[in-house]
Design a protein around this motif. Structure first.
Motif, PDB file in Angstrom:
ATOM      1  N   GLU A  65      -5.293  -5.604   1.522  1.00  0.00           N
ATOM      2  CA  GLU A  65      -5.690  -4.251   1.426  1.00  0.00           C
ATOM      3  C   GLU A  65      -4.174  -3.666   0.931  1.00  0.00           C
ATOM      4  OE1 GLU A  65      -7.270  -0.512   4.328  1.00  0.00           O
ATOM      5  OE2 GLU A  65      -7.638  -3.204   4.986  1.00  0.00           O
ATOM      6  N   SER A  99       0.725  -1.200   0.305  1.00  0.00           N
ATOM      7  CA  SER A  99       0.264   0.399   0.209  1.00  0.00           C
ATOM      8  C   SER A  99       0.857   1.269   0.329  1.00  0.00           C
ATOM      9  CB  SER A  99      -1.000   0.047   1.184  1.00  0.00           C
ATOM     10  OG  SER A  99      -0.310  -0.264   2.253  1.00  0.00           O
ATOM     11  N   ARG A 113      -3.583 -11.670  -3.289  1.00  0.00           N
ATOM     12  CA  ARG A 113      -3.805 -10.500  -4.396  1.00  0.00           C
ATOM     13  C   ARG A 113      -5.496 -10.255  -3.307  1.00  0.00           C
ATOM     14  NH1 ARG A 113      -3.674 -14.832  -8.328  1.00  0.00           N
ATOM     15  NH2 ARG A 113      -1.810 -14.728  -9.123  1.00  0.00           N
ATOM     16  N   TYR A 136      -3.014  -4.493  -2.123  1.00  0.00           N
ATOM     17  CA  TYR A 136      -2.398  -4.832  -3.529  1.00  0.00           C
ATOM     18  C   TYR A 136      -3.196  -4.283  -4.981  1.00  0.00           C
ATOM     19  CZ  TYR A 136      -1.776  -8.633  -6.822  1.00  0.00           C
ATOM     20  OH  TYR A 136      -1.138  -9.471  -7.809  1.00  0.00           O
ATOM     21  N   ASP A 137      -4.206  -3.702  -4.463  1.00  0.00           N
ATOM     22  CA  ASP A 137      -4.674  -2.489  -5.885  1.00  0.00           C
ATOM     23  C   ASP A 137      -3.293  -1.643  -6.211  1.00  0.00           C
ATOM     24  OD1 ASP A 137      -5.246  -1.806  -3.918  1.00  0.00           O
ATOM     25  OD2 ASP A 137      -7.024  -0.465  -4.661  1.00  0.00           O
ATOM     26  N   LYS A 138      -3.454  -0.941  -4.977  1.00  0.00           N
ATOM     27  CA  LYS A 138      -2.668   0.008  -4.962  1.00  0.00           C
ATOM     28  C   LYS A 138      -0.620  -0.126  -5.557  1.00  0.00           C
ATOM     29  CE  LYS A 138      -3.162   3.301  -1.966  1.00  0.00           C
ATOM     30  NZ  LYS A 138      -2.692   4.662  -0.894  1.00  0.00           N
ATOM     31  N   MET A 140      -0.769  -2.806  -7.449  1.00  0.00           N
ATOM     32  CA  MET A 140      -0.738  -3.001  -8.755  1.00  0.00           C
ATOM     33  C   MET A 140      -0.952  -2.439  -9.631  1.00  0.00           C
ATOM     34  SD  MET A 140      -0.678  -6.701  -9.755  1.00  0.00           S
ATOM     35  CE  MET A 140      -0.805  -6.844 -11.260  1.00  0.00           C
ATOM     36  N   GLU A 141      -1.070  -1.012  -9.555  1.00  0.00           N
ATOM     37  CA  GLU A 141      -0.998   0.075 -10.197  1.00  0.00           C
ATOM     38  C   GLU A 141       0.528   0.811 -10.343  1.00  0.00           C
ATOM     39  OE1 GLU A 141      -3.053   3.295  -8.716  1.00  0.00           O
ATOM     40  OE2 GLU A 141      -4.947   2.253  -8.408  1.00  0.00           O
TER      41      GLU A 141
END
Length: 238
Positions: A221, A198, A218, A223-225, A227-228
């Motif tokens: 919390e 994060s 995946r 993980y999406d950041k 992946m960006e």
């Protein structure tokens, strides 16, 4: 190996600044190199049986690259730390347990390879090196990554194939760290600091072969950041 062969190598080295003598069964650092302390930019003595580096190594003040892979070194002399122009140090496949106290004085160092030694921790001396790009500490006996790692300036840190079960959350503060390799260690998912995902610069995190399934990563919390950053970096190199 005869003296005439060594002499030929020394003559070549005097002209080129490169002394390379690999796989010759040498048990000692060739003292004859003393004559070339101001000529040599590169010394490669890989795949020999050298057990000790003599203090005279500190006299090669113009040396940029020192390669001693696959020897029998157990310690490094403090004098090595005088090499203010040294940019590349390859010591893979030796028996080193620690680095000299003054190792942080190697102020020009960019690449450090210590894979396949007997280190038990990430040496704190590395944190003073401002120009470090790549640090390879794979295949050692490292069990934890200490708080001091937050000061590390490296862009890539390879800790594959150790015994790491704990990592300081400080690793997410590394100002330049983009690539972190932690494959084949002893990490539980709960021991992986979430801030790596994060709140760090890390855009490639390699954690296969630990004590959790990758798909669980995946669900964390942040993980999406991560992946960006991963995707942005991939696009840059595409």
């Amino acid at each position: 190996m005869g003296n005439s062969a060594l002499k030929a190598h020394l003559e070549t080295a005097q002209k080129t600044g490169v002394f390379q003598l690999t796989g010759k069964g040498l048990t000692e650092f060739p003292e004859e190199l003393q004559k070339l302390t101001s000529n040599l930019r590169t010394i490669d003595l890989s795949n020999n049986k050298i057990e000790l580096l003599p203090p005279l190594i500190g006299k090669f003040s113009f040396l940029k690259s020192l390669v001693l892979n696959n020897n029998k070194l157990t310690v490094l002399p403090e004098e090595l730390c005088r090499l203010k122009k040294l940019e590349t140090l390859h010591l893979n496949g030796n028996h080193l347990r620690q680095l000299p106290a003054a190792f942080g004085q190697l102020s020009a160092l960019k690449t450090l390879n210590l894979s396949g030694n007997q280190l038990r921790t990430v040496p704190t001396q590395l944190c003073g090196l401002r120009h470090l790009d790549v640090v390879d500490l794979s295949k050692n006996q490292i069990q934890n990554v200490p708080d001091s790692v937050g000061e590390l300036q490296a862009i890539e840190l390879n800790l594959n194939q150790n015994q790491i079960s704990q990592i300081s959350v400080q690793i997410s503060h590394c100002p330049r760290l983009k690539v972190l390799r932690l494959e084949e260690n002893c990490l539980e998912l709960s021991m992986l600091p979430q801030s790596i995902l994060s709140d760090s610069q890390i855009s490639l995190l390699a954690v296969e072969g630990n004590l959790f399934e990758i798909k669980k990563l995946r669900e964390l919390e942040g993980y999406d950041k991560y992946m960006e950053r991963f995707t942005a970096t991939k696009k840059k190199f595409a």
